[in-house]
Scaffold this motif. Structure first.
Motif, PDB file in Angstrom:
ATOM      1  N   ARG A 118       0.831  -1.208   0.000  1.00 49.52           N
ATOM      2  CA  ARG A 118       0.000   0.000   0.000  1.00 49.52           C
ATOM      3  C   ARG A 118       0.863   1.256   0.000  1.00 49.52           C
ATOM      4  NH1 ARG A 118      -5.372  -0.915  -1.146  1.00 49.52           N
ATOM      5  NH2 ARG A 118      -5.788  -3.072  -0.500  1.00 49.52           N
ATOM      6  N   TRP A 119       0.435   2.254  -0.772  1.00 52.93           N
ATOM      7  CA  TRP A 119       1.064   3.571  -0.701  1.00 52.93           C
ATOM      8  C   TRP A 119       0.726   4.216   0.633  1.00 52.93           C
ATOM      9  CZ3 TRP A 119       4.523   4.916  -4.259  1.00 52.93           C
ATOM     10  CH2 TRP A 119       4.470   4.308  -5.519  1.00 52.93           C
ATOM     11  N   HIS A 120       1.524   5.183   1.024  1.00 49.66           N
ATOM     12  CA  HIS A 120       1.207   5.928   2.248  1.00 49.66           C
ATOM     13  C   HIS A 120      -0.217   6.471   2.159  1.00 49.66           C
ATOM     14  CE1 HIS A 120       5.800   6.883   2.763  1.00 49.66           C
ATOM     15  NE2 HIS A 120       5.508   5.628   3.044  1.00 49.66           N
ATOM     16  N   ASN A 121      -0.879   6.501   3.288  1.00 46.62           N
ATOM     17  CA  ASN A 121      -2.278   6.943   3.308  1.00 46.62           C
ATOM     18  C   ASN A 121      -2.353   8.468   3.341  1.00 46.62           C
ATOM     19  OD1 ASN A 121      -5.019   6.950   3.407  1.00 46.62           O
ATOM     20  ND2 ASN A 121      -5.170   6.293   5.550  1.00 46.62           N
ATOM     21  N   LYS A 122      -1.980   9.062   2.218  1.00 45.25           N
ATOM     22  CA  LYS A 122      -1.988  10.525   2.055  1.00 45.25           C
ATOM     23  C   LYS A 122      -2.692  10.862   0.748  1.00 45.25           C
ATOM     24  CE  LYS A 122       2.399  11.822   4.279  1.00 45.25           C
ATOM     25  NZ  LYS A 122       3.685  12.478   3.989  1.00 45.25           N
ATOM     26  N   PRO A 124      -3.194  12.601  -2.832  1.00 40.15           N
ATOM     27  CA  PRO A 124      -4.363  12.000  -3.494  1.00 40.15           C
ATOM     28  C   PRO A 124      -4.269  10.492  -3.675  1.00 40.15           C
ATOM     29  CG  PRO A 124      -2.886  12.863  -5.142  1.00 40.15           C
ATOM     30  CD  PRO A 124      -2.238  13.155  -3.812  1.00 40.15           C
ATOM     31  N   VAL A 125      -3.215   9.866  -3.147  1.00 41.49           N
ATOM     32  CA  VAL A 125      -3.019   8.428  -3.374  1.00 41.49           C
ATOM     33  C   VAL A 125      -3.853   7.617  -2.377  1.00 41.49           C
ATOM     34  CG1 VAL A 125      -1.299   6.623  -3.715  1.00 41.49           C
ATOM     35  CG2 VAL A 125      -0.685   8.993  -4.145  1.00 41.49           C
ATOM     36  N   ASN A 126      -3.913   8.082  -1.128  1.00 35.87           N
ATOM     37  CA  ASN A 126      -4.832   7.558  -0.118  1.00 35.87           C
ATOM     38  C   ASN A 126      -4.707   6.058   0.146  1.00 35.87           C
ATOM     39  OD1 ASN A 126      -6.039  10.119   0.320  1.00 35.87           O
ATOM     40  ND2 ASN A 126      -7.237   9.861  -1.562  1.00 35.87           N
ATOM     41  N   GLY A 127      -3.487   5.574   0.141  1.00 35.72           N
ATOM     42  CA  GLY A 127      -3.250   4.200   0.568  1.00 35.72           C
ATOM     43  C   GLY A 127      -3.696   3.134  -0.405  1.00 35.72           C
ATOM     44  N   ARG A 128      -3.860   3.481  -1.684  1.00 34.58           N
ATOM     45  CA  ARG A 128      -4.251   2.436  -2.637  1.00 34.58           C
ATOM     46  C   ARG A 128      -3.116   1.450  -2.829  1.00 34.58           C
ATOM     47  NH1 ARG A 128      -1.636   2.725  -7.321  1.00 34.58           N
ATOM     48  NH2 ARG A 128      -0.924   4.755  -8.101  1.00 34.58           N
ATOM     49  N   GLU A 129      -3.415   0.327  -3.462  1.00 33.79           N
ATOM     50  CA  GLU A 129      -2.406  -0.708  -3.664  1.00 33.79           C
ATOM     51  C   GLU A 129      -1.441  -0.320  -4.788  1.00 33.79           C
ATOM     52  OE1 GLU A 129      -2.156  -5.574  -4.126  1.00 33.79           O
ATOM     53  OE2 GLU A 129      -3.859  -4.496  -4.994  1.00 33.79           O
ATOM     54  N   LEU A 130      -0.171  -0.589  -4.580  1.00 29.98           N
ATOM     55  CA  LEU A 130       0.827  -0.406  -5.639  1.00 29.98           C
ATOM     56  C   LEU A 130       0.650  -1.495  -6.690  1.00 29.98           C
ATOM     57  CD1 LEU A 130       4.510   0.471  -5.532  1.00 29.98           C
ATOM     58  CD2 LEU A 130       3.951  -1.828  -6.336  1.00 29.98           C
ATOM     59  N   THR A 131       0.733  -1.101  -7.958  1.00 27.21           N
ATOM     60  CA  THR A 131       0.579  -2.082  -9.039  1.00 27.21           C
ATOM     61  C   THR A 131       1.733  -1.956 -10.028  1.00 27.21           C
ATOM     62  OG1 THR A 131      -0.653  -0.626 -10.532  1.00 27.21           O
ATOM     63  CG2 THR A 131      -1.929  -1.802  -8.843  1.00 27.21           C
ATOM     64  N   ALA A 132       1.707  -2.854 -10.985  1.00 27.71           N
ATOM     65  CA  ALA A 132       2.736  -2.836 -12.029  1.00 27.71           C
ATOM     66  C   ALA A 132       2.688  -1.550 -12.841  1.00 27.71           C
ATOM     67  CB  ALA A 132       2.558  -4.051 -12.942  1.00 27.71           C
ATOM     68  N   LYS A 202       8.025  18.907  -4.357  1.00 27.58           N
ATOM     69  CA  LYS A 202       7.498  19.471  -3.114  1.00 27.58           C
ATOM     70  C   LYS A 202       7.304  18.385  -2.047  1.00 27.58           C
ATOM     71  CE  LYS A 202       5.048  22.939  -5.839  1.00 27.58           C
ATOM     72  NZ  LYS A 202       3.707  23.413  -6.310  1.00 27.58           N
ATOM     73  N   PRO A 203       7.373  18.772  -0.781  1.00 27.49           N
ATOM     74  CA  PRO A 203       7.249  17.765   0.282  1.00 27.49           C
ATOM     75  C   PRO A 203       5.904  17.028   0.252  1.00 27.49           C
ATOM     76  CG  PRO A 203       7.348  20.004   1.188  1.00 27.49           C
ATOM     77  CD  PRO A 203       7.702  20.111  -0.252  1.00 27.49           C
ATOM     78  N   GLU A 204       4.823  17.686  -0.207  1.00 28.56           N
ATOM     79  CA  GLU A 204       3.529  17.008  -0.248  1.00 28.56           C
ATOM     80  C   GLU A 204       3.477  15.907  -1.309  1.00 28.56           C
ATOM     81  OE1 GLU A 204       4.054  20.266  -0.439  1.00 28.56           O
ATOM     82  OE2 GLU A 204       2.897  21.230  -2.047  1.00 28.56           O
ATOM     83  N   THR A 205       4.465  15.904  -2.229  1.00 27.65           N
ATOM     84  CA  THR A 205       4.502  14.832  -3.235  1.00 27.65           C
ATOM     85  C   THR A 205       5.312  13.625  -2.762  1.00 27.65           C
ATOM     86  OG1 THR A 205       6.506  15.654  -4.339  1.00 27.65           O
ATOM     87  CG2 THR A 205       4.387  16.583  -5.066  1.00 27.65           C
ATOM     88  N   VAL A 206       5.875  13.727  -1.551  1.00 29.96           N
ATOM     89  CA  VAL A 206       6.688  12.617  -1.024  1.00 29.96           C
ATOM     90  C   VAL A 206       5.747  11.553  -0.473  1.00 29.96           C
ATOM     91  CG1 VAL A 206       8.505  11.951   0.590  1.00 29.96           C
ATOM     92  CG2 VAL A 206       8.587  14.189  -0.516  1.00 29.96           C
ATOM     93  N   ILE A 207       5.271  10.701  -1.345  1.00 31.66           N
ATOM     94  CA  ILE A 207       4.351   9.615  -0.994  1.00 31.66           C
ATOM     95  C   ILE A 207       4.932   8.335  -1.572  1.00 31.66           C
ATOM     96  CG2 ILE A 207       2.023   8.700  -1.251  1.00 31.66           C
ATOM     97  CD1 ILE A 207       1.041  11.590  -1.590  1.00 31.66           C
TER      98      ILE A 207
END
Length: 547
Positions: A118-122, A124-132, A202-207
């Motif tokens: 899972r991506w960090h729960n932030k 606009p990604v909001n913890g979705r699953e990482l995929t190929a 930017k720091p907010e893009t660090v996900i």
């Protein structure tokens, strides 16, 4: 707790240390010890000093601290194994986001991704699953985005395909033997986290999907990271957070460490300045330490198409005017301990050619000889002396500045006067990468952990990191050949031959040895061991605090 140490205390103790300093042998040092017999403890916050990064986009700069911070927050397909069982200077590969991989032929790699990462729960990604698709996006961006100084690392990629949700296939233009050791280490980015310009600065893009999440960045003050509760490695990391204080003054950092404000020695890669060793030992007598040759070193980048440095005799004279022993004695990290650098940094000990295996003219570069330096300058038409500008930066701390000054002073004794022009650190990086310097730039190298970026990226025509402007058809063929050679023994022979050729042509001025550094950490930091890479995240996620 020890009493706070003031700057005045340090100055007094430093003077005493210089008087009492003596060579340190490994028998004096504790080596990293396996902590397998101990029970890991969860909780606490690791603390160490750091630098402000120019930005957080791994495809837009080469600043070491960008990659250090991203190692805490992001993951790659593979990563370097960490821990006390790994000898500093060796970099074994293990899977990270990749559960397994296969190489069905010389130009194809297929990676099977872990499921449920899972991506960090932030937003606009909001913890979705990482995929190929995320992996494909990252590498396609690395190859195509303008201004990527690391483009040479990715340029052999012809196509990246998401075969299915958890399978990625890479097709290379040509065989690329360094793929797993360099390219596959790249940090994976989520497309939707980019800003409206498509950047991750930017720091907010660090996900990321890494062990910690960036909670706060206050420029010139601090970075705070908190534990990723959904990290895909069960039970890791052990520490709840990481606090990095922006602190670039050596005396300030040392004082803060001695007074208990940091958990590690305060310099890059948790090292200390040997010139402070006696002070440190008095305050911290039971400190665990490890000793190794590190990657960073100061070197000169001549503009090869410009007089006077287009003349090989002048470049050879600049080498021979410098006594590397004096330089490493000037460097407080080495304080007399270090290794000379051929084209591949000495820290990459499996690939750096021993100096005594260079051809005679290559070996001579590392044998200081003022008379010969003056003779070469006279042959080149500079018998009455030579003067040219040198560009560098004062933003990387007094140690780097002192080493540069030591080199310039030795050139002066050979009749080479230099006019040192200093720029702000990030502006200096930009002007060097853009080849917007007049004659010679004195800078640092040492972030990459394979020989390929130092050789291929640094010498291939058209590469952004070919800052000297090398254009040597024979060398170009050899650089391509080493990339195509999977047999390690044969590849090492080619790389040795490349270093022999580089020593004959003196395309870059590797006039400063790399320091043999001491890394140290508090006794309550367990299961930690340093290494030469910038992967702080890999080393810290398996360590814990036992206070």
């Amino acid at each position: 707790m020890d009493a706070p140490v003031t700057r005045r205390d340090l100055l007094k103790l430093g003077a005493a240390a210089v008087a009492a300093s003596a060579p340190i042998s490994m028998t004096d040092l504790a080596r990293p010890r396996q902590a397998s017999a101990q029970t890991p403890k969860r909780g606490g916050v690791f603390r160490f000093p750091g630098f402000d990064p120019p930005n957080f986009d791994p495809h837009q700069n080469v600043h070491w601290w960008t990659f250090i911070y991203l190692s805490l927050t992001h993951s790659g397909l593979v990563r370097h194994k960490a821990g006390p069982s790994v000898t500093p200077g060796t970099l074994p590969i293990e899977g990270d986001l990749a559960e397994s991989w296969d190489q069905p032929n010389e130009t194809t790699y297929v990676f099977k991704l872990r499921k449920g990462v899972r991506w960090h729960n932030k937003p606009p990604v909001n913890g979705r699953e990482l995929t190929a698709e995320d992996v494909a996006f990252t590498f396609q961006r690395a190859v195509t985005i303008p201004g990527n100084p690391g483009r040479a690392t990715f340029q052999e990629i012809d196509k990246v395909e998401a075969v299915d949700r958890y399978t990625v296939r890479f097709t290379m233009k040509e065989p690329f033997a360094w793929f797993l050791d360099s390219t596959a280490l790249a940090y994976i980015l989520p497309k939707e986290a980019a800003d409206k310009e498509g950047m991750f600065k930017k720091p907010e893009t660090v996900i990321g999907t890494g062990p910690w999440m960036l909670e706060r960045y206050e420029p010139n003050v601090r970075l705070s990271f908190v534990r990723n509760p959904n990290f895909f490695r069960p039970g890791l990391p052990y520490a709840d957070g990481i606090e990095v204080r922006i602190d670039i003054d050596p005396a300030s950092k040392l004082a803060a460490w001695l007074s208990g404000q940091y958990d590690f020695a305060p310099e890059l890669q948790m090292t200390l300045q040997r010139s402070d060793l006696e002070v440190i030992r008095r305050r911290k007598p039971n400190l665990p330490m490890a000793e190794f040759v590190w990657l960073p070193s100061t070197f000169g980048v001549p503009k090869l198409e410009e007089e006077p440095l287009k003349d090989l005799r002048v470049r050879r004279a600049l080498y021979m005017a410098v006594d590397g022993k004096q330089v490493i004695e000037t460097n407080p990290f080495g304080f007399g301990h270090g290794s000379p650098n051929p084209a591949v940094p000495a820290a990459l000990r499996e690939w750096a050619i021993p100096i005594d295996q260079l051809p005679p003219e290559g070996r001579r570069l590392y044998e200081p000889d003022l008379a010969e330096a003056r003779r070469l300058l006279a042959q080149a038409g500079h018998g009455s002396g030579l003067r040219f500008p040198v560009e560098s930066t004062g933003s990387w701390g007094p140690v780097f500045s002192d080493v540069v000054q030591s080199i310039l002073a030795q050139w002066k004794t050979a009749g080479v006067e230099t006019n040192l022009k200093l720029k702000e650190g990030n502006a200096f990086i930009a002007s060097t990468l853009g080849r917007k310097f007049e004659k010679l730039a004195m800078t640092l190298r040492g972030g990459a952990t394979t020989p390929d970026p130092y050789l291929y990226a640094g010498h291939m025509p058209g590469s952004p990191l070919n800052t000297a402007g090398v254009n040597d058809p024979k060398l170009t063929d050899m650089l391509k050949l080493q990339r195509r050679t999977f047999d390690e023994k044969k590849r090492r022979e080619i790389i040795y031959d490349i270093q022999r050729l580089c020593s004959q042509q003196a395309y870059y001025l590797y006039v400063s040895p790399s320091a043999k550094v001491l890394s140290a950490w508090e006794p309550y930091v367990k299961n930690f061991a340093p290494n030469i890479s910038l992967d702080y995240g890999g080393r810290l996620m398996i360590a814990w605090l036992d206070k």
